[in-house]
Every structure is written in C-alpha cells, then in structure tokens.
Design a protein around this motif. Structure first.
Motif, PDB file in Angstrom:
ATOM      1  N   SER A  64      51.137  50.585  34.783  1.00  0.00           N
ATOM      2  CA  SER A  64      51.784  49.277  34.844  1.00  0.00           C
ATOM      3  C   SER A  64      51.797  48.830  36.297  1.00  0.00           C
ATOM      4  CB  SER A  64      53.213  49.372  34.301  1.00  0.00           C
ATOM      5  OG  SER A  64      54.081  49.930  35.275  1.00  0.00           O
ATOM      6  N   PRO A  65      52.103  47.552  36.548  1.00  0.00           N
ATOM      7  CA  PRO A  65      52.197  47.079  37.937  1.00  0.00           C
ATOM      8  C   PRO A  65      53.308  47.737  38.739  1.00  0.00           C
ATOM      9  CG  PRO A  65      51.875  45.232  36.446  1.00  0.00           C
ATOM     10  CD  PRO A  65      52.164  46.431  35.585  1.00  0.00           C
ATOM     11  N   ALA A  66      54.161  48.535  38.090  1.00  0.00           N
ATOM     12  CA  ALA A  66      55.257  49.198  38.800  1.00  0.00           C
ATOM     13  C   ALA A  66      54.813  50.421  39.577  1.00  0.00           C
ATOM     14  CB  ALA A  66      56.350  49.607  37.802  1.00  0.00           C
ATOM     15  N   CYS A  67      53.599  50.883  39.340  1.00  0.00           N
ATOM     16  CA  CYS A  67      53.158  52.113  39.999  1.00  0.00           C
ATOM     17  C   CYS A  67      51.684  52.005  40.393  1.00  0.00           C
ATOM     18  CB  CYS A  67      53.382  53.332  39.105  1.00  0.00           C
ATOM     19  SG  CYS A  67      52.839  53.123  37.399  1.00  0.00           S
ATOM     20  N   LEU A  68      51.283  52.897  41.285  1.00  0.00           N
ATOM     21  CA  LEU A  68      49.891  52.916  41.719  1.00  0.00           C
ATOM     22  C   LEU A  68      48.972  53.246  40.553  1.00  0.00           C
ATOM     23  CD1 LEU A  68      49.870  54.802  45.146  1.00  0.00           C
ATOM     24  CD2 LEU A  68      49.828  52.341  44.737  1.00  0.00           C
ATOM     25  N   ILE A  69      47.793  52.661  40.583  1.00  0.00           N
ATOM     26  CA  ILE A  69      46.756  53.018  39.621  1.00  0.00           C
ATOM     27  C   ILE A  69      46.174  54.368  40.054  1.00  0.00           C
ATOM     28  CG2 ILE A  69      44.520  52.377  38.678  1.00  0.00           C
ATOM     29  CD1 ILE A  69      45.291  49.435  39.357  1.00  0.00           C
ATOM     30  N   VAL A 129      57.110  73.485  40.269  1.00  0.00           N
ATOM     31  CA  VAL A 129      56.265  72.514  40.971  1.00  0.00           C
ATOM     32  C   VAL A 129      56.944  71.152  40.929  1.00  0.00           C
ATOM     33  CG1 VAL A 129      53.997  71.407  41.079  1.00  0.00           C
ATOM     34  CG2 VAL A 129      54.194  73.790  40.300  1.00  0.00           C
ATOM     35  N   LEU A 130      57.052  70.519  42.098  1.00  0.00           N
ATOM     36  CA  LEU A 130      57.653  69.180  42.212  1.00  0.00           C
ATOM     37  C   LEU A 130      56.603  68.189  42.696  1.00  0.00           C
ATOM     38  CD1 LEU A 130      60.114  67.194  42.401  1.00  0.00           C
ATOM     39  CD2 LEU A 130      60.297  67.921  44.800  1.00  0.00           C
ATOM     40  N   ASP A 131      56.512  67.053  42.012  1.00  0.00           N
ATOM     41  CA  ASP A 131      55.683  65.925  42.429  1.00  0.00           C
ATOM     42  C   ASP A 131      56.618  64.857  42.979  1.00  0.00           C
ATOM     43  OD1 ASP A 131      53.885  63.854  42.736  1.00  0.00           O
ATOM     44  OD2 ASP A 131      53.559  63.542  40.595  1.00  0.00           O
ATOM     45  N   ALA A 132      56.639  64.695  44.300  1.00  0.00           N
ATOM     46  CA  ALA A 132      57.552  63.754  44.955  1.00  0.00           C
ATOM     47  C   ALA A 132      56.897  62.385  45.065  1.00  0.00           C
ATOM     48  CB  ALA A 132      57.933  64.272  46.341  1.00  0.00           C
ATOM     49  N   GLY A 133      57.540  61.374  44.457  1.00  0.00           N
ATOM     50  CA  GLY A 133      56.948  60.039  44.404  1.00  0.00           C
ATOM     51  C   GLY A 133      55.889  59.975  43.326  1.00  0.00           C
ATOM     52  N   THR A 134      56.272  60.279  42.113  1.00  0.00           N
ATOM     53  CA  THR A 134      55.307  60.557  41.043  1.00  0.00           C
ATOM     54  C   THR A 134      54.581  59.334  40.508  1.00  0.00           C
ATOM     55  OG1 THR A 134      55.051  61.854  39.007  1.00  0.00           O
ATOM     56  CG2 THR A 134      56.956  60.384  39.134  1.00  0.00           C
ATOM     57  N   GLY A 135      55.165  58.130  40.627  1.00  0.00           N
ATOM     58  CA  GLY A 135      54.497  56.945  40.083  1.00  0.00           C
ATOM     59  C   GLY A 135      54.327  57.054  38.576  1.00  0.00           C
ATOM     60  N   SER A 136      53.095  56.980  38.118  1.00  0.00           N
ATOM     61  CA  SER A 136      52.797  57.077  36.682  1.00  0.00           C
ATOM     62  C   SER A 136      52.943  58.496  36.146  1.00  0.00           C
ATOM     63  CB  SER A 136      51.372  56.589  36.416  1.00  0.00           C
ATOM     64  OG  SER A 136      50.431  57.469  37.020  1.00  0.00           O
ATOM     65  N   GLY A 137      53.177  59.467  37.033  1.00  0.00           N
ATOM     66  CA  GLY A 137      53.258  60.866  36.622  1.00  0.00           C
ATOM     67  C   GLY A 137      51.913  61.563  36.614  1.00  0.00           C
ATOM     68  N   SER A 156      61.442  54.329  42.185  1.00  0.00           N
ATOM     69  CA  SER A 156      61.298  53.181  41.301  1.00  0.00           C
ATOM     70  C   SER A 156      61.669  53.556  39.871  1.00  0.00           C
ATOM     71  CB  SER A 156      59.859  52.654  41.336  1.00  0.00           C
ATOM     72  OG  SER A 156      59.629  51.743  40.283  1.00  0.00           O
ATOM     73  N   LEU A 157      62.699  52.906  39.334  1.00  0.00           N
ATOM     74  CA  LEU A 157      63.097  53.180  37.955  1.00  0.00           C
ATOM     75  C   LEU A 157      62.023  52.731  36.975  1.00  0.00           C
ATOM     76  CD1 LEU A 157      66.884  52.243  38.047  1.00  0.00           C
ATOM     77  CD2 LEU A 157      65.816  54.494  38.336  1.00  0.00           C
ATOM     78  N   ASP A 158      61.328  51.645  37.291  1.00  0.00           N
ATOM     79  CA  ASP A 158      60.248  51.182  36.417  1.00  0.00           C
ATOM     80  C   ASP A 158      59.100  52.186  36.392  1.00  0.00           C
ATOM     81  OD1 ASP A 158      61.588  48.880  35.718  1.00  0.00           O
ATOM     82  OD2 ASP A 158      60.660  47.668  37.285  1.00  0.00           O
ATOM     83  N   ALA A 159      58.783  52.758  37.550  1.00  0.00           N
ATOM     84  CA  ALA A 159      57.736  53.783  37.588  1.00  0.00           C
ATOM     85  C   ALA A 159      58.155  55.008  36.791  1.00  0.00           C
ATOM     86  CB  ALA A 159      57.421  54.167  39.032  1.00  0.00           C
ATOM     87  N   LEU A 160      59.410  55.416  36.918  1.00  0.00           N
ATOM     88  CA  LEU A 160      59.892  56.569  36.156  1.00  0.00           C
ATOM     89  C   LEU A 160      59.852  56.308  34.664  1.00  0.00           C
ATOM     90  CD1 LEU A 160      62.939  57.830  38.262  1.00  0.00           C
ATOM     91  CD2 LEU A 160      60.773  59.019  37.876  1.00  0.00           C
ATOM     92  N   THR A 161      60.140  55.082  34.257  1.00  0.00           N
ATOM     93  CA  THR A 161      60.043  54.740  32.834  1.00  0.00           C
ATOM     94  C   THR A 161      58.619  54.944  32.340  1.00  0.00           C
ATOM     95  OG1 THR A 161      61.858  53.153  32.957  1.00  0.00           O
ATOM     96  CG2 THR A 161      60.289  52.870  31.158  1.00  0.00           C
ATOM     97  N   ARG A 162      57.656  54.516  33.141  1.00  0.00           N
ATOM     98  CA  ARG A 162      56.249  54.688  32.761  1.00  0.00           C
ATOM     99  C   ARG A 162      55.863  56.176  32.762  1.00  0.00           C
ATOM    100  NH1 ARG A 162      53.157  52.634  29.491  1.00  0.00           N
ATOM    101  NH2 ARG A 162      53.189  54.815  28.895  1.00  0.00           N
ATOM    102  N   ALA A 163      56.315  56.932  33.762  1.00  0.00           N
ATOM    103  CA  ALA A 163      55.988  58.360  33.840  1.00  0.00           C
ATOM    104  C   ALA A 163      56.582  59.119  32.661  1.00  0.00           C
ATOM    105  CB  ALA A 163      56.489  58.937  35.163  1.00  0.00           C
ATOM    106  N   ARG A 164      57.827  58.818  32.314  1.00  0.00           N
ATOM    107  CA  ARG A 164      58.456  59.487  31.173  1.00  0.00           C
ATOM    108  C   ARG A 164      57.710  59.160  29.876  1.00  0.00           C
ATOM    109  NH1 ARG A 164      63.663  58.015  33.884  1.00  0.00           N
ATOM    110  NH2 ARG A 164      64.586  59.966  34.629  1.00  0.00           N
ATOM    111  N   ALA A 165      57.294  57.911  29.731  1.00  0.00           N
ATOM    112  CA  ALA A 165      56.544  57.530  28.536  1.00  0.00           C
ATOM    113  C   ALA A 165      55.223  58.288  28.463  1.00  0.00           C
ATOM    114  CB  ALA A 165      56.292  56.024  28.525  1.00  0.00           C
TER     115      ALA A 165
END
Length: 288
Positions: free
Chosen positions: A91-96, A122-130, A151-160
C-alpha cells in the motif's frame, strides 16, 4: 482509446502505450493490468485472446493504464508485489519491496543458520510491509519473529500479510527499538531504514514520488537512522548477536566507520547483484 475488438488487440494496445511512455517492462505490466481489469490469469488471457472484451473490462483496463501512464507504481495499482518467494500485499503506507533488499534476507539467513540457538530471536526494525521478517520466517520457521514500525498503517498491512501467509510474527508500534521492553534481547536485528538524503534528485523520479517520504529520507545526508540503530542495537542484542543494515550504494564506508567506533566485531559488507555495497553488518562483542 479506440475499443479493440479482441483481448489480444487490447493487450497489444496497452503494451504499445506503456512502451511509448518508457515503461521498461511494458509487456509484463500490460498483462498484469489487463488481468486485473478482466479477472483473468495470464493463461486465460492467452486461451481467450480472440474473445471480445466487455465494455466494463475495456473501461477498467483504460482506467488502470491511465494510472500507470501518470507514473503510479504498478505495485500500488495491483496492490501486490513479489518479494523473495512471497506474494505480498502493499500500500502507499509502506515502501514497495525491492530486489536489492533480498541481499539483506540472504545475509540474515546466513546468520540464522550459524546461530547456536534452536529458536533464534529475530527483530525487523522498521518493517513496512513485513517483507523482510516474513521472508525469514517463511524460510526458517523455527525463528521467533518480531517486527516494529512507527506507522500504524504500515503495521496494518504487515499484519495482514502475516495472516495471509499464515506466518507467526509479533508486531510492535513505535520507532526502531523504542517500543521494546528494556530487557528484550535478540540474536539478530535487521533493518532497511531510510537512507536517502533530503536533496537527492531521485526522490522526484519514478516510484519514489508515490512512496512515504519518512520511509525514504533521513537526516545527516541519509545516515541518521543508520547511526541510531548502530547506537541502540547493543542494548537489545544477545552476546555475539548480529546487526544487519541495508544502506545506499555509497554509504558502506560511513556505516563501517560508525561500527568500528562501537562494541562490534566481524564487520562485513555484502554487495547487491550489480556489485554495489548494499548491506553491512557486525557482531556484538560478548560482554565480560
């Protein structure tokens, strides 16, 4: 646009328009756009190439093509991007997710495979899309996967994405390592932080125009977030734990120099497929 009489003709029209606009992979993108407009797979488009597109399909293809001709990233139009072996929602909330970040995945897999723990944390810091942590979890299911993003919007996309892929990763809201408990320790921390300088002309070109600026740009000519991660990671790494960072092709010397001033050893840089330095990492010296 004239209304082509067959799907084959419509596909050719889309391809030609994208080629004229300078789209590099015009043929592939034309198939993807027509597939989205019609709901047909590539195989179905080939098999039904002589069929006439319906008015709704033709209108949808036209609308999608116009968006691409205006420069909107194909990943945003489709809402998907392949990364590693995964098909990820974006999504536009995170890096492609980009191919060069797969170098970070490869380096991380090497560290994971050498870890003595049965379930490395293992930790991914600043995960974006995951993309990074999900690729690692898919390849090495035994890891305990964690990820953070401001970014809460990015986390929503990563969780999805994690749900769609049925991968168990725990997510935290906050910048870099800040949301972690003081006692939290990891065997590996990975990150693809912002590393572009604010005045870089590339920000006005291509897909970067449509991506979140705060996920691209960092202060100190692009080095601020890299420096912050190097400074704070030791508080959250186990003895002999690793930090791996993606950076710009001309930033490896600066990243290595900063690591050399801290409690790090085995400083290593990995190149991308073009031979440019792309990932630098180091192991935390065991505490005495």
């Amino acid at each position: 646009m004239d209304h082509p009489v067959t799907l084959d003709a419509l596909l050719a029209s889309l391809r030609n328009r994208l080629q004229e606009a300078g789209v590099e992979a015009a043929g592939l993108e034309a198939r993807l756009l027509l597939g989205m407009a019609t709901g047909l797979s590539t195989a179905q488009l080939i098999a039904r190439g002589g069929d006439a597109p319906g008015p709704t399909q033709a209108a949808a293809a036209e609308a999608l093509c116009r968006r691409r001709l205006q420069g909107e990233p194909i990943a945003h139009i489709l809402g998907r991007r392949g990364f590693w072996t995964l098909d990820l929602g974006v999504s536009p909330a995170c890096l492609i997710p980009r191919p060069e970040t797969e170098v970070l995945v490869e380096a991380a897999l090497g560290v994971i495979d050498a870890a003595p723990e049965e379930h490395p944390r293992v930790l991914d810091a600043g995960t974006g899309s995951g993309a990074i942590i999900l690729a690692l979890k898919a390849e090495r299911p035994a890891i305990d996967g964690f990820a953070s993003d401001t970014s809460l919007d990015a986390l929503t996309r990563a969780r999805a994405n994690a749900r769609e892929l049925d991968l168990d990763v725990r997510f935290f809201a906050g910048a870099w390592l800040q949301p972690l408990a003081p006692a939290a320790r990891f065997d590996l921390i990975v990150s693809n932080p912002p590393y572009i300088a604010a005045d870089d002309p590339h920000l006005q070109r291509g897909d970067l125009r449509f991506e979140p600026r705060d996920a691209l740009v960092a202060a100190q000519t692009g080095l601020a977030d890299l420096h912050e991660l190097i400074a704070t990671a030791p508080d959250h790494l186990t003895d002999d734990g690793w930090l791996l960072l993606e950076h710009g092709f001309d930033q490896d010397a600066a990243v290595r120099a900063r690591l050399e001033t801290g409690p790090w050893t085995d400083i290593t840089t990995w190149p991308d497929t073009a031979g440019h330095p792309r990932v630098t990492g180091a192991r935390l010296r065991a505490r005495r």
